[in-house]
Design an enzyme around this catalytic site. Sequence first.
Site, short mmCIF file in Angstrom:
data_model
loop_
_atom_site.label_atom_id
_atom_site.label_comp_id
_atom_site.label_asym_id
_atom_site.label_seq_id
_atom_site.Cartn_x
_atom_site.Cartn_y
_atom_site.Cartn_z
N ARG A 142 14.81 9.23 -6.54
CA ARG A 142 14.73 9.63 -5.14
C ARG A 142 15.63 8.81 -4.22
NH1 ARG A 142 8.62 9.76 -3.23
NH2 ARG A 142 9.68 9.54 -1.26
N GLU A 190 1.90 -4.21 4.82
CA GLU A 190 1.35 -3.26 3.85
C GLU A 190 1.23 -3.92 2.47
OE1 GLU A 190 3.39 0.47 3.60
OE2 GLU A 190 3.13 0.85 5.74
N ARG A 202 5.98 -3.97 2.92
CA ARG A 202 6.73 -3.66 4.14
C ARG A 202 5.99 -4.22 5.35
NH1 ARG A 202 7.56 2.81 4.30
NH2 ARG A 202 5.37 2.74 4.87
N ARG A 225 -3.31 5.26 -6.29
CA ARG A 225 -2.77 4.00 -5.85
C ARG A 225 -3.16 3.90 -4.37
NH1 ARG A 225 -1.42 -0.53 -8.18
NH2 ARG A 225 0.14 -1.53 -6.94
N ASP A 238 4.51 15.43 1.47
CA ASP A 238 4.90 15.00 2.81
C ASP A 238 4.25 15.96 3.80
OD1 ASP A 238 6.40 12.68 2.52
OD2 ASP A 238 8.20 13.78 1.94
N TYR A 241 1.28 14.47 -4.34
CA TYR A 241 1.88 13.79 -3.20
C TYR A 241 2.63 14.83 -2.35
CZ TYR A 241 4.13 10.96 0.13
OH TYR A 241 4.51 10.45 1.35
N ARG A 287 24.97 6.38 -0.90
CA ARG A 287 25.98 7.06 -0.07
C ARG A 287 27.18 6.16 0.17
NH1 ARG A 287 21.85 8.03 4.47
NH2 ARG A 287 20.59 9.69 3.59
P1 FAD Z 1 -5.43 13.99 4.78
O1 FAD Z 1 -4.60 13.64 5.96
O2 FAD Z 1 -5.83 12.91 3.86
O3 FAD Z 1 -6.75 14.72 5.32
C1 FAD Z 1 -7.88 14.95 4.51
C2 FAD Z 1 -9.12 14.82 5.40
O4 FAD Z 1 -10.26 15.24 4.66
C3 FAD Z 1 -9.38 13.40 5.85
O5 FAD Z 1 -9.53 13.35 7.26
C4 FAD Z 1 -10.70 13.05 5.15
O6 FAD Z 1 -11.53 12.17 5.92
C5 FAD Z 1 -11.34 14.41 5.01
N1 FAD Z 1 -12.34 14.48 3.93
C6 FAD Z 1 -12.18 14.11 2.64
N2 FAD Z 1 -13.32 14.30 1.97
C7 FAD Z 1 -14.21 14.84 2.83
C8 FAD Z 1 -15.58 15.22 2.73
N3 FAD Z 1 -16.27 15.09 1.58
N4 FAD Z 1 -16.20 15.70 3.82
C9 FAD Z 1 -15.54 15.79 5.01
N5 FAD Z 1 -14.26 15.42 5.16
C10 FAD Z 1 -13.60 14.95 4.09
N6 FAD Z 1 4.35 12.24 5.00
C11 FAD Z 1 5.50 12.40 5.68
O7 FAD Z 1 5.96 13.53 5.88
N7 FAD Z 1 6.16 11.30 6.20
C12 FAD Z 1 5.69 10.04 6.04
O8 FAD Z 1 6.32 9.08 6.53
C13 FAD Z 1 4.48 9.85 5.32
N8 FAD Z 1 3.99 8.60 5.13
C14 FAD Z 1 2.86 8.44 4.40
C15 FAD Z 1 2.37 7.15 4.19
C16 FAD Z 1 1.23 6.96 3.44
C17 FAD Z 1 0.69 5.56 3.21
C18 FAD Z 1 0.55 8.07 2.86
C19 FAD Z 1 -0.66 7.90 2.00
C20 FAD Z 1 1.02 9.36 3.08
C21 FAD Z 1 2.18 9.56 3.85
N9 FAD Z 1 2.64 10.85 4.10
C22 FAD Z 1 3.82 11.00 4.80
C23 FAD Z 1 1.93 12.04 3.62
C24 FAD Z 1 0.92 12.60 4.65
O9 FAD Z 1 -0.05 11.62 4.93
C25 FAD Z 1 0.26 13.86 4.09
O10 FAD Z 1 1.24 14.86 3.93
C26 FAD Z 1 -0.86 14.43 4.96
O11 FAD Z 1 -1.77 13.45 5.30
C27 FAD Z 1 -1.57 15.52 4.21
O12 FAD Z 1 -2.63 16.04 4.96
P2 FAD Z 1 -3.98 16.46 4.25
O13 FAD Z 1 -4.73 17.25 5.26
O14 FAD Z 1 -3.70 17.08 2.94
O15 FAD Z 1 -4.73 15.09 3.89
N1 UDP Z 2 12.40 1.35 -3.40
C1 UDP Z 2 12.97 0.12 -3.67
N2 UDP Z 2 13.32 -0.70 -2.63
C2 UDP Z 2 13.11 -0.33 -1.34
C3 UDP Z 2 12.55 0.93 -1.07
C4 UDP Z 2 12.20 1.75 -2.12
O1 UDP Z 2 13.15 -0.23 -4.81
O2 UDP Z 2 13.43 -1.14 -0.44
C5 UDP Z 2 12.03 2.20 -4.56
C6 UDP Z 2 10.59 1.97 -5.01
O3 UDP Z 2 10.59 2.04 -6.43
C7 UDP Z 2 9.85 3.15 -4.45
C8 UDP Z 2 10.89 4.25 -4.48
O4 UDP Z 2 12.13 3.58 -4.23
O5 UDP Z 2 8.74 3.47 -5.23
C9 UDP Z 2 10.67 5.33 -3.45
O6 UDP Z 2 10.59 4.73 -2.19
P1 UDP Z 2 10.39 5.54 -0.86
O7 UDP Z 2 10.33 4.57 0.27
O8 UDP Z 2 11.37 6.64 -0.81
O9 UDP Z 2 9.00 6.24 -1.08
P2 UDP Z 2 7.52 5.86 -0.71
O10 UDP Z 2 7.49 4.46 -0.18
O11 UDP Z 2 7.17 6.89 0.30
O12 UDP Z 2 6.82 6.01 -2.02
#
Ligand code: FAD
Ligand code: UDP
Length: 393
Positions: free
Chosen positions: A177, A330, A305, A274, A380, A378, A181
Site C-alpha cells: 500500500r 497512539e 504516531r 488489533r 475506510d 477494514y 513517488r
Molecule cells: P463504527 O464507526 O465502529 O460504528 C459501529 C457502531 O456500532 C459503534 O458506535 C458501536 O458503539 C455500535 N455498536 C456495536 N455493537 C453494538 C451493540 N451491541 N449495540 C448497540 N450498538 C453497538 N477511515 C478513513 O476513511 N480515513 C481515516 O483516516 C480512518 N482512520 C481510522 C483510524 C482508526 C484507528 C480506525 C479504527 C479506523 C479508521 N478509519 C478511517 C475507518 C473508519 O473508522 C470506518 O470506516 C468507520 O468507522 C466505519 O463505520 P461503521 O459504522 O462501520 O463502524
Molecule cells: N508504514 C511504515 N512507516 C510509516 C507508515 C506506514 O512502515 O511511517 C507501513 C506499516 O507497515 C503500515 C503500512 O505501512 O502497516 C500501512 O500504513 P498506513 O498508514 O497506510 O495504514 P494504516 O496506518 O491506516 O494501517
Amino acid sequence: MAHYDYLIVGSGLFGATFAYCAKQAGKRCLVIDKRSHNGGNVYCEKTEGINVHKYGAHIFHTSNKEVWDFVNSLVPFNRYTNCPVANYHGELYNLPFNMNTFCRMWPDVHTPAEAEARINEQRAEALAALNGREPQNLEEQALCLVGKDIFFKLIKEYTEKQWGRDCKELPAFIIKRLPVRFVFDNNYFNDLYQGIPIGGYNLLIEKLLDGVETKTNCDFFSEDFNALLESFNIKLSTFNNNRVQAAHALAFKIVYTGPLDEYFDYRLGRLDWRTVSFKTRVEDTPNYQGNAVINYTSHEQPYTRVIEHKHFEMFGQAVYDCPKTVISEEYSSEYKPGMEPYYPVNDERNNALAEQYRALAAQEQNVIFGGRLAEYKYYDMAPVIEKVMNLEI
Ligand code: FAD
Ligand code: UDP
C-alpha cells in the site's frame, strides 16, 4: 404490525448513512448505540475548542464524486491534505516516500533520475539476496520495493510496533500500500478528494441522523435493550428469549453494525482484532509539532504516531488564535475482550472463521449486516458510505 421499518444497531457511519437514506425513502427508523454518543469511531470530543478524534485520527478521502458530493451536501469539507512526517531518532522525513524523502535521506540526490538510480541499486541488492524466488514476507517485500535505507529508517520498527511482530513474520501484502513517488509531493493519498468536515465529524453525523429517532447507552445485547422492548410492550419471554425475534416485533428489518461474532454469541469462537489505545493531553502551546500527524519510526518511542488534532481544522493564523493544543500518542496492541475492536486480523484462522460467520449471517432473515464490525472488514469511511448508497432500501 411492527413499530418501525428498521431497527439500526450502531450509529457509526454505516448505521447513520443507512438511517439517512431510509428516511429519504420514507421509512421509519430507530437507531440504537451502546455508547453514550452517536457517530461510532468518527465521533470527536471538544477540548480547548479543538475537535479531538477520540477513536483515532480520521481523514476523509475518496475518488468517488457521488460520495464526495453527498457528504459535502450535508457539511462542506475543508482543504486538509494528509502529509505525515516521520521522525527517526530526531531525523525528519516526509511521507509518503517521495523526492522530499529521498533528498533528505541521501544529500547527494537532487533529481528523480538520481533517486531512482539509488533505489534501484538497493533493490538490486535485495533481489540478488532472494536468488530468484518471490518475496515471502514484509521485510523481503519492502527491501525489494524501496531498498535498505528506507526500510531500516522508516518501515521496519514502525511496522513492528504497529503489528507487534517481526517484519519477517508479517505478510508481504501489507507494505504494497505504501506509494513511492519520484516527484516532490507529500500528499499521502492518491484520491481526487480529501478533507475534514468544517466544524468536525459530529456535524456530519448530526446531519445524517437529523429527524431520526436515536437512543444511546442501549446495547442490543443488554438489559437496556430489553427495557426498550418492554416500553413497546414487547416481552422477550413471548419469543422464547430470542432477542432477534423480539426485535422483529419492534421493526420489520434489523440493520446490525456490531461485531459479527457477538451477534452469534461467539458460538464458533472469537474473531481477533488489533487495537489502538490513546494517551491524550493538553499542551500549553499553540503549535506543538507543526503537523497533524508525526510517525515515530524507531523503537525509541513506544507509540507509533502523535496526532496534533487542531491541524486538521485550523490553518494559518487560526492555529495561533487558539492558545493551547491537544495531542494524542497512539499505542498499538493485541485486542482482549472489553477493549475497542479496531483492525480485523488478516490471517488464515480469522479469515476462515469470519467466512463461517458470514455464512450464518447470510441465513438470517430480514437482518442486514453492514460496516467494519459486522463484515469483519477494514473499511475506510468513503467505501462505507458508498456501500450504503448502493443498497436497496
Ligand atoms: P463504527 O464507526 O465502529 O460504528 C459501529 C457502531 O456500532 C459503534 O458506535 C458501536 O458503539 C455500535 N455498536 C456495536 N455493537 C453494538 C451493540 N451491541 N449495540 C448497540 N450498538 C453497538 N477511515 C478513513 O476513511 N480515513 C481515516 O483516516 C480512518 N482512520 C481510522 C483510524 C482508526 C484507528 C480506525 C479504527 C479506523 C479508521 N478509519 C478511517 C475507518 C473508519 O473508522 C470506518 O470506516 C468507520 O468507522 C466505519 O463505520 P461503521 O459504522 O462501520 O463502524
Ligand atoms: N508504514 C511504515 N512507516 C510509516 C507508515 C506506514 O512502515 O511511517 C507501513 C506499516 O507497515 C503500515 C503500512 O505501512 O502497516 C500501512 O500504513 P498506513 O498508514 O497506510 O495504514 P494504516 O496506518 O491506516 O494501517
